[in-house]
Design a protein around this motif. Sequence first.
Motif, PDB file in Angstrom:
ATOM      1  N   LEU A 130       0.823  -1.208   0.000  1.00  0.00           N
ATOM      2  CA  LEU A 130       0.000   0.000   0.000  1.00  0.00           C
ATOM      3  C   LEU A 130       0.861   1.263   0.000  1.00  0.00           C
ATOM      4  O   LEU A 130       0.646   2.174  -0.803  1.00  0.00           O
ATOM      5  CB  LEU A 130      -0.919  -0.012   1.224  1.00  0.00           C
ATOM      6  N   PHE A 131       1.854   1.301   0.879  1.00  0.00           N
ATOM      7  CA  PHE A 131       2.683   2.499   1.023  1.00  0.00           C
ATOM      8  C   PHE A 131       3.526   2.790  -0.211  1.00  0.00           C
ATOM      9  O   PHE A 131       3.863   3.938  -0.472  1.00  0.00           O
ATOM     10  CB  PHE A 131       3.578   2.403   2.261  1.00  0.00           C
ATOM     11  N   GLU A 132       3.889   1.782  -0.979  1.00  0.00           N
ATOM     12  CA  GLU A 132       4.685   2.018  -2.178  1.00  0.00           C
ATOM     13  C   GLU A 132       3.923   2.833  -3.229  1.00  0.00           C
ATOM     14  O   GLU A 132       4.530   3.410  -4.118  1.00  0.00           O
ATOM     15  CB  GLU A 132       5.150   0.690  -2.781  1.00  0.00           C
ATOM     16  N   HIS A 133       2.604   2.880  -3.121  1.00  0.00           N
ATOM     17  CA  HIS A 133       1.796   3.585  -4.126  1.00  0.00           C
ATOM     18  C   HIS A 133       1.254   4.915  -3.657  1.00  0.00           C
ATOM     19  O   HIS A 133       0.599   5.614  -4.427  1.00  0.00           O
ATOM     20  CB  HIS A 133       0.650   2.689  -4.593  1.00  0.00           C
ATOM     21  N   ILE A 134       1.514   5.295  -2.441  1.00  0.00           N
ATOM     22  CA  ILE A 134       1.076   6.582  -1.924  1.00  0.00           C
ATOM     23  C   ILE A 134       2.277   7.521  -1.977  1.00  0.00           C
ATOM     24  O   ILE A 134       3.301   7.259  -1.346  1.00  0.00           O
ATOM     25  CB  ILE A 134       0.535   6.448  -0.486  1.00  0.00           C
ATOM     26  N   GLU A 135       2.165   8.582  -2.725  1.00  0.00           N
ATOM     27  CA  GLU A 135       3.297   9.482  -2.976  1.00  0.00           C
ATOM     28  C   GLU A 135       4.016   9.898  -1.700  1.00  0.00           C
ATOM     29  O   GLU A 135       5.240   9.861  -1.622  1.00  0.00           O
ATOM     30  CB  GLU A 135       2.827  10.727  -3.739  1.00  0.00           C
ATOM     31  N   THR A 148       4.368   8.404   1.003  1.00  0.00           N
ATOM     32  CA  THR A 148       4.985   7.304   1.758  1.00  0.00           C
ATOM     33  C   THR A 148       5.875   6.419   0.900  1.00  0.00           C
ATOM     34  O   THR A 148       6.242   5.331   1.313  1.00  0.00           O
ATOM     35  CB  THR A 148       3.891   6.437   2.423  1.00  0.00           C
ATOM     36  N   LYS A 149       6.253   6.880  -0.281  1.00  0.00           N
ATOM     37  CA  LYS A 149       7.065   6.040  -1.174  1.00  0.00           C
ATOM     38  C   LYS A 149       8.377   5.597  -0.531  1.00  0.00           C
ATOM     39  O   LYS A 149       8.897   4.543  -0.846  1.00  0.00           O
ATOM     40  CB  LYS A 149       7.332   6.760  -2.486  1.00  0.00           C
TER      41      LYS A 149
END
Length: 180
Positions: free
Chosen positions: A18-23, A25-26
């Motif tokens: 999930l976090f890899e796709h939220i700017e 939280t990249k």
Amino acid sequence: MLSLGSGPGLYETFLGMLFEHIEATKKFRIVCVDFAAKMTRKHAEILKTVRYPVPGTQTMRGVKNVEPVTGDMTALTFPDQSVDHVLCNNSLQWVPDWKKAVAEMARVLKPDGYLYLFVHRHGMTVADEKDKVRIELGASSVEDILDEIEKLGFEVGNMRQMGSQNGGQFGMRLDRVFVH
């Protein structure tokens, strides 16, 4: 984020995807610490096999921002005030010295960080195959834990008691505690 007692890391693996796709939280990284090397190895196996689609493409990728580590939450190897967030989900009751574990969480957490606890209201018993009790762990109350974390400078931000029709997990009430 530091996840303590993460077991096979299923929750953390999902958060990593999930976090890899939220700017915002990249660059978010989750270090998963569990005392049981078998659990850490299982988590590493899961991370090797998990693939998910990159939004807007037909590319599949693995989870890159989650790291399983075998370790002891009562003797963390992280520097003082080096962790943004600590997650201790359903694991504090497995620690013989929970006060030492909570002190370690306070030591490594940054001053503006958050601690999220999911706490059982009862201890756990480890027995052998003949049901002979080997060790009893986590004999503490939520009130004791809250008193201890307040002594360490945490401020209780939110507490929610959870239950179910059958009285919660193992038929007993559970508490979810969010502190900072």
